[in-house]
Design an enzyme around this catalytic site. Structure first.
Site, PDB file in Angstrom:
ATOM      1  N   VAL A 196       0.734  -0.902  -0.403  1.00 58.52           N
ATOM      2  CA  VAL A 196      -0.374   0.220  -0.395  1.00 58.52           C
ATOM      3  C   VAL A 196       0.860   0.836  -0.321  1.00 58.52           C
ATOM      4  O   VAL A 196       1.663   1.419   0.402  1.00 58.52           O
ATOM      5  CB  VAL A 196      -0.969   0.208   1.415  1.00 58.52           C
ATOM      6  CG1 VAL A 196      -1.882   0.875   1.166  1.00 58.52           C
ATOM      7  CG2 VAL A 196      -1.946  -1.649   1.233  1.00 58.52           C
ATOM      8  N   LYS A 197       0.406   2.184  -0.624  1.00 54.61           N
ATOM      9  CA  LYS A 197       1.311   3.563  -0.907  1.00 54.61           C
ATOM     10  C   LYS A 197       0.599   4.235  -0.647  1.00 54.61           C
ATOM     11  O   LYS A 197      -0.817   4.677  -0.698  1.00 54.61           O
ATOM     12  CB  LYS A 197       1.816   3.475  -3.089  1.00 54.61           C
ATOM     13  CG  LYS A 197       3.281   4.129  -2.980  1.00 54.61           C
ATOM     14  CD  LYS A 197       3.462   3.725  -4.589  1.00 54.61           C
ATOM     15  CE  LYS A 197       4.834   4.985  -4.941  1.00 54.61           C
ATOM     16  NZ  LYS A 197       4.920   4.876  -6.026  1.00 54.61           N
ATOM     17  N   VAL A 198       1.760   5.095   0.080  1.00 59.83           N
ATOM     18  CA  VAL A 198       0.874   6.742   1.045  1.00 59.83           C
ATOM     19  C   VAL A 198       1.852   7.230   0.646  1.00 59.83           C
ATOM     20  O   VAL A 198       2.984   7.415   0.933  1.00 59.83           O
ATOM     21  CB  VAL A 198       1.337   5.623   2.814  1.00 59.83           C
ATOM     22  CG1 VAL A 198       0.084   6.623   3.926  1.00 59.83           C
ATOM     23  CG2 VAL A 198      -0.065   4.125   2.559  1.00 59.83           C
TER      24      VAL A 198
END
Ligand code: G3P
Length: 215
Positions: free
Chosen positions: A82-84
């Site tokens: 998950v890219k945050v």
């Protein structure tokens, strides 16, 4: 150093995978917009091609929204990371994702203190954007050097993922500095492969081979 392809284009990803070149894939909303399909569909299609970490970015910017979106992305496939974005609400979400065992790629990093905070939150990867730092008159590779040193000093597990790579020199410098990963557009992966002396040498060998007696 691991090599990821920075792309949402299935043809590029398939071709790089066939070369045996890539260990994973990163995407961002701009790349997924070019792919022209819904995000989940694109990410699942990538997971079918590459067996490695595949980053998909959340669009929410509030804590609860990032958590909801990130959990949905992570549930798609075990390889999803998950890219945050590197904002306050993002770091809070990274801490929760870390506690839940969800892998994260903290993106839009432009400074060493940002990278230190991301590591403290438990980020799996930190993505400093070297090309964009260079674009604004800074030194992107100096940033990678600083982050690698800081992480080494304190034995952080967070992996440095050099992003916004624009040319082979960025890639080689990242490897020399000890970046764990570089994510590279397909155009640059092709440039990594090319050398004029290889082409000249091959042409000469093939020409000379015509003079080898058939039997
Ligand atoms: O995936 C993020 C990053 O690699 C973007 O690169 O060239 O748009 O700065 P660029």
């Amino acid at each position: 150093m691991k090599l990821f392809i920075d792309s949402g284009d299935m043809d590029e990803i398939r071709e790089a995978q066939a070369m045996g070149a890539i260990d994973g894939v990163t995407t961002n909303p701009s790349l997924l917009a070019k792919a022209g399909r819904p995000t989940k569909e694109t990410l699942l299609a990538i997971c079918e091609i590459v067996d490695g970490p595949i980053s998909g970015e959340v669009l929410a910017t509030d804590f609860e929204g990032i958590l909801a979106e990130g959990r949905e992305l992570a549930a798609l496939h075990p390889n999803i990371v998950v890219k945050v974005p590197l904002i306050e609400e993002g770091l809070k979400a990274v801490k929760t994702f870390t506690d839940e065992g969800i892998k994260t790629n903290v993106t839009l990093c432009f400074s060493a203190p940002q990278a230190l905070l991301a590591a403290k939150a438990g980020a799996t990867y930190i993505s400093p954007f070297v090309g964009r730092v260079d674009d604004t008159g800074g030194d992107g590779m100096e940033l990678i050097e600083q982050i690698v040193s800081i992480y080494d000093n304190y034995d952080f597990d967070t992996q440095v993922l050099t992003a916004s790579v624009r040319h082979p020199t960025h890639f080689i410098q990242a490897a020399l500095i000890g970046s764990h990963v570089a994510t590279v557009p397909f155009k640059v992966i092709r440039q990594l492969l090319k050398h004029p002396l290889t082409d000249i040498g091959l042409a000469r060998f093939l020409e000379d081979a015509k003079k080898i007696p058939a039997s």
